[in-house]
Design a protein around this motif. Sequence first.
Motif, short mmCIF file in Angstrom:
data_model
loop_
_atom_site.label_atom_id
_atom_site.label_comp_id
_atom_site.label_asym_id
_atom_site.label_seq_id
_atom_site.Cartn_x
_atom_site.Cartn_y
_atom_site.Cartn_z
N UNK A 179 17.32 12.54 -38.56
CA UNK A 179 17.19 11.54 -39.61
C UNK A 179 18.39 10.60 -39.57
N UNK A 180 18.11 9.29 -39.64
CA UNK A 180 19.15 8.27 -39.68
C UNK A 180 19.31 7.76 -41.11
N UNK A 181 20.57 7.66 -41.54
CA UNK A 181 20.89 7.05 -42.83
C UNK A 181 21.69 5.77 -42.59
N UNK A 182 21.38 4.75 -43.35
CA UNK A 182 22.07 3.48 -43.20
C UNK A 182 23.50 3.54 -43.73
N UNK A 183 24.40 2.83 -43.04
CA UNK A 183 25.77 2.69 -43.51
C UNK A 183 26.20 1.23 -43.32
N UNK A 184 27.19 0.82 -44.10
CA UNK A 184 27.67 -0.56 -43.98
C UNK A 184 28.65 -0.73 -42.84
N UNK A 185 29.25 0.39 -42.38
CA UNK A 185 30.21 0.35 -41.28
C UNK A 185 30.11 1.68 -40.54
#
Length: 266
Positions: free
Chosen positions: A203-209
Amino acid sequence: MAVQPEGTPCWADAMFTDVEGAKTFYGEVLGWTFGEASTEFGNYTEAYANGKAAAAVVPPMPGQEGQSQWCLYFAAQDAAAIARKIRDNGGEVLMEPMQVAEFGTMCLARDPGGVVFGVWQSGTHEGFDTSMGQHGAYTWAEVFTREPEKSDAFFPAVFGYRAKQMQDDAVDFRIFDLGDQSVLGRMKMTEDFPPTVPPYINVYFGVSDCDDAVSKATQLGGTLRFGPMDTPFGRFAALSDPQGANFSVIDTSTTAGEFPQTTDVS
């Protein structure tokens, strides 16, 4: 939030022996906050990204202690009908469809190659309330399997996916579509994966950096497995948390390169 089309990834949760440790780790890495543990449902605890439902953590049931791993759930209009399709196509139903109060009906299953996943027929809980790509939000998932031909036959048969194969001699990668939307990837596990690592859904989770998320994760006891790497889809890295659950982080705003060519194999 509208109910997702059948076969769309709609929720993710994980069992952790140390739930408080998991909350600290993901709170720092993904910015999650957490609701109150639901004692009626085994201390199931929802995680929120910017106040919106993003995932959940839960302690294991007695006798279920073991390796932590994220479980991805696919939307179903009728969980019992999907359970029949799972069996008819060589899969195994690990937990029969079970109604969870007014929230919905869940089912746990395994594909013929050993990949464990969930099915969710929504009631009042429709699943992710976050927007893909936002910090802390579910963004993508990939089936990692040593027997891709089994997953390639199984998932389209159960959920009606169309498939396209990436034209790349270096990797065996397939994408499953619902309508005009890509909803799931499938990667063949190579010898880089130790034999002790079972097939799973990453599973991929979004991050800002991405780099900042990797730095926080490793400082908190997580393990960097791959990356960070720039791709046309975003800058991503594969990690394991301190309790061994695999996941990835991706910054979809930072992209590089051209999208790979694919061939329709439906």
